[in-house]
Design a protein around this motif. Structure first.
Motif, short mmCIF file in Angstrom:
data_model
loop_
_atom_site.label_atom_id
_atom_site.label_comp_id
_atom_site.label_asym_id
_atom_site.label_seq_id
_atom_site.Cartn_x
_atom_site.Cartn_y
_atom_site.Cartn_z
N ASP A 222 1.09 -1.19 -0.18
CA ASP A 222 -0.01 -0.05 -0.02
C ASP A 222 0.93 1.28 0.00
N CYS A 223 2.01 1.14 0.77
CA CYS A 223 3.03 2.26 0.71
C CYS A 223 2.61 3.44 0.78
N LYS A 224 1.71 3.82 2.04
CA LYS A 224 1.40 4.88 2.69
C LYS A 224 2.06 5.34 3.87
N THR A 225 2.23 4.37 4.79
CA THR A 225 3.12 4.91 6.02
C THR A 225 3.97 3.36 6.40
N PRO A 226 5.21 3.58 6.96
CA PRO A 226 5.97 2.56 7.38
C PRO A 226 5.42 1.89 8.79
N PRO A 234 -9.12 -5.89 3.28
CA PRO A 234 -9.91 -4.70 3.72
C PRO A 234 -11.40 -4.47 3.83
N ALA A 235 -11.99 -5.65 2.88
CA ALA A 235 -13.73 -5.49 2.96
C ALA A 235 -14.03 -5.77 4.43
N HIS A 236 -13.29 -6.51 5.00
CA HIS A 236 -13.60 -7.01 6.59
C HIS A 236 -13.58 -5.90 7.38
N PRO A 237 -14.61 -5.01 7.96
CA PRO A 237 -14.44 -3.86 8.66
C PRO A 237 -14.11 -4.45 10.17
N ILE A 238 -13.47 -3.13 10.83
CA ILE A 238 -13.24 -3.31 12.38
C ILE A 238 -14.67 -2.69 12.79
N ALA A 239 -15.31 -3.42 13.52
CA ALA A 239 -16.72 -3.12 13.97
C ALA A 239 -16.46 -2.45 15.40
N ASN A 240 -17.03 -1.20 15.49
CA ASN A 240 -17.40 -0.62 16.55
C ASN A 240 -16.31 -0.49 17.77
N LYS A 241 -15.03 0.04 17.27
CA LYS A 241 -14.08 -0.09 18.24
C LYS A 241 -14.52 0.96 19.50
N HIS A 242 -14.05 0.16 20.84
CA HIS A 242 -14.45 0.83 22.06
C HIS A 242 -13.23 0.64 22.76
N SER A 392 14.06 0.45 -0.56
CA SER A 392 14.08 1.81 -1.50
C SER A 392 13.13 3.00 -1.14
N ASP A 393 12.04 2.60 -0.23
CA ASP A 393 10.98 3.39 0.03
C ASP A 393 10.65 3.03 1.39
N PRO A 394 11.02 3.80 2.73
CA PRO A 394 10.92 3.24 3.94
C PRO A 394 9.31 2.80 4.17
N ARG A 395 8.31 3.24 3.40
CA ARG A 395 7.11 2.97 3.45
C ARG A 395 6.78 1.46 3.13
N LEU A 396 7.52 1.05 2.44
CA LEU A 396 7.32 -0.28 2.03
C LEU A 396 7.45 -1.49 3.08
#
Length: 489
Positions: A222-226, A234-242, A392-396
């Motif tokens: 995804d290469c967004k953040t390390p 990703p389609a499986h949601p995290i339900a109602n975090k508390h 090559s990219d720390p986000r990898l």
């Protein structure tokens, strides 16, 4: 390497260790009880706190610098424009006035009591582009008090440095600022165009070779953040975090340590990690999401790892585990991973079994955690630093962990994060509690900052809603929360 005590010009890359720091800020909440009906009192508090922060910046100008991220994910430190060197905001509007200090206090200032999307405290993420401050604060006016949100950016410092920042900041509010309170920020001795990251085909080949030897990490496409947690579906949601906060008397902790007959040097962190892990696993056992593994590099499916293995991941400050020890600000974190059979966790928290059976299982969990942390020696750290240099990219570089798995848990401690710091907020002197902002990933636990003479330790547990209800109904765990209880019941 070089350190800076003045603004770098034109700009410099942070060293490779800091390149895997999360791309947002370490943000804490300090609640101050205060009569906020008087605008002059509020303005006096704001001015006093802002002036204190400015004095800290004058002694340590790098705290007024900015960070940005280039196209290859390299974090760069730059000088801030004069009108942006001091990030200190005041928020006082209709929504914030609807937040009651009394209500938050009754709920022990749990993050679940605040609608964070409406409060909109900036987390200073580098993901969206643009420059963000290295340090700063926001002051929010609520009914009957103030919520104070100081921060430093993760890429510039870890939890230990956040503690030093808070201690220095609080000293400045009391006019007791010491010039040696904060070390300089470590930067690369090269410009933004030359970093320590080794690119090219040979570097990529070496990266994947090292990745196989560091199983807590994985390739992050995804290469967004390390060091982001892997989300395989990703389609499986995290339900109602508390999120809930539980206070455990120190006397109970010591009593159970004695009953287990464990090494007298066993840390409270290891003990609480084992205790919470086993009871969280029991609370989550009815969850349906199963896959708690990520295929190792080159593997085609997760079956190569036993699907009955439960894991705990723990951030470890490696600065004191290498020689010479780094003394400058920076992100000095690697991850220890403890593994046990999932059934061992369930045995340790099963109320239908005998006390001796549960005690034996808990001892196995403690041993696994203890060995995982002990394994983080200088060789362990250096191998991970070599891995980072060859990305090559720390986000990898992602974390081989899916936070939705009922078998896994993340556990960390802020116990020593300036719980005894005394703050002068302009109107009075206060020793406030510290709280984490927002609700972190489900299946995570954090020992909250504590005053040294406190008789109990607070633990923030974060779970999906139904599992949190199960956890709160756990009679065995609830027994640990009661002063003077018989821990065998």
């Amino acid at each position: 390497m070089a350190s800076v005590s003045s603004y770098p010009s034109p700009s410099y890359a942070l060293p490779s260790a800091s390149q895997i720091g999360p791309r947002d800020a370490i943000l804490v909440m300090l609640p101050f009880q205060l009569d906020t009906s008087n605008k002059n009192t509020v303005q006096k508090c704001y001015t006093h706190l802002r002036d204190a922060f400015v004095r800290v910046q004058q002694l340590f100008p790098f705290l007024g610098s900015q960070l940005r991220q280039d196209a290859k994910g390299i974090v760069i430190m730059t000088a801030a424009p004069d009108n942006e060197k001091t990030y200190f905001k005041l928020r006082n509007d209709e929504y914030t006035k609807s937040i009651s200090y009394e209500h938050l206090e009754k709920a022990e200032f749990s993050p679940s009591c605040i609608e964070w999307t409406q409060l909109s405290i900036d987390n200073h993420s580098l993901i969206g582009g643009g420059a963000v401050p290295i340090a700063g604060a926001e002051l929010v006016v609520i009914d009957g008090g103030l919520l104070f949100f100081p921060f430093i950016h993760h890429c510039a410092g870890d939890g230990a440095h956040m503690a030093r920042f808070l201690e220095t900041f609080s000293a400045a509010t009391r006019n007791k600022l010491e010039p040696t309170s904060i070390p300089p920020l470590l930067i690369s001795a090269t410009s933004q165009h030359k970093t320590q990251i080794e690119a090219g085909s040979e570097g990529t080949k070496k990266f994947f070779q090292l990745l196989r030897q560091c199983p807590e990490y994985c390739y992050n496409a995804d290469c967004k953040t390390p060091c982001d947690f892997t989300m395989r579906e990703p389609a499986h949601p995290i339900a109602n975090k508390h999120s809930e906060i539980f206070a455990i008397p120190k006397a109970n902790i010591q009593q159970l340590k004695n009953e287990l007959g464990t090494d007298a040097r066993l840390s409270t962190f290891i003990f609480l990690a084992a205790l919470c892990w086993s009871h969280v696993a029991d609370a989550r056992k009815t969850e349906t999401y199963q896959d708690n593994t990520h295929p190792p590099p080159g593997a085609k499916h997760s079956a190569e790892v036993s699907n009955n293995t439960a894991r705990m991941i723990m951030p470890v400050d490696w600065a004191k585990r290498v020689s010479p020890q780094p003394e400058s600000f920076g992100y000095y974190v690697v991850f220890a991973v403890a593994s046990v059979d999932y059934n061992v966790l369930l045995t340790a928290s099963n109320p239908t079994l005998s006390h001796d059976e549960r005690k034996s299982a808990l001892a196995k969990v403690i041993d696994a955690i203890k060995k995982a942390i002990a394994a983080v020696d200088e060789a362990y750290v250096l191998k991970r630093m070599d891995l980072i240099k060859h990305a090559s990219d720390p986000r990898l570089l992602g974390l081989n962990f899916d936070t939705r798995s009922k078998k896994d848990m993340i556990f960390n401690t802020w116990q020593w994060m300036s719980g005894d710091a005394q703050w002068n907020v302009g109107a009075k002197s206060i020793k406030p509690i510290l709280r984490k902002t927002n609700i972190p990933s489900p299946g995570s636990g954090l020992i909250l900052p504590a005053q040294r003479d406190a008789k109990e330790l607070e633990i923030q547990i974060n779970l999906p809603g139904d599992s949190m209800n199960n956890f709160k109904k756990d009679a065995l765990f609830s027994g640990f929360l009661k002063d003077g209880t018989n821990l065998r019941d």
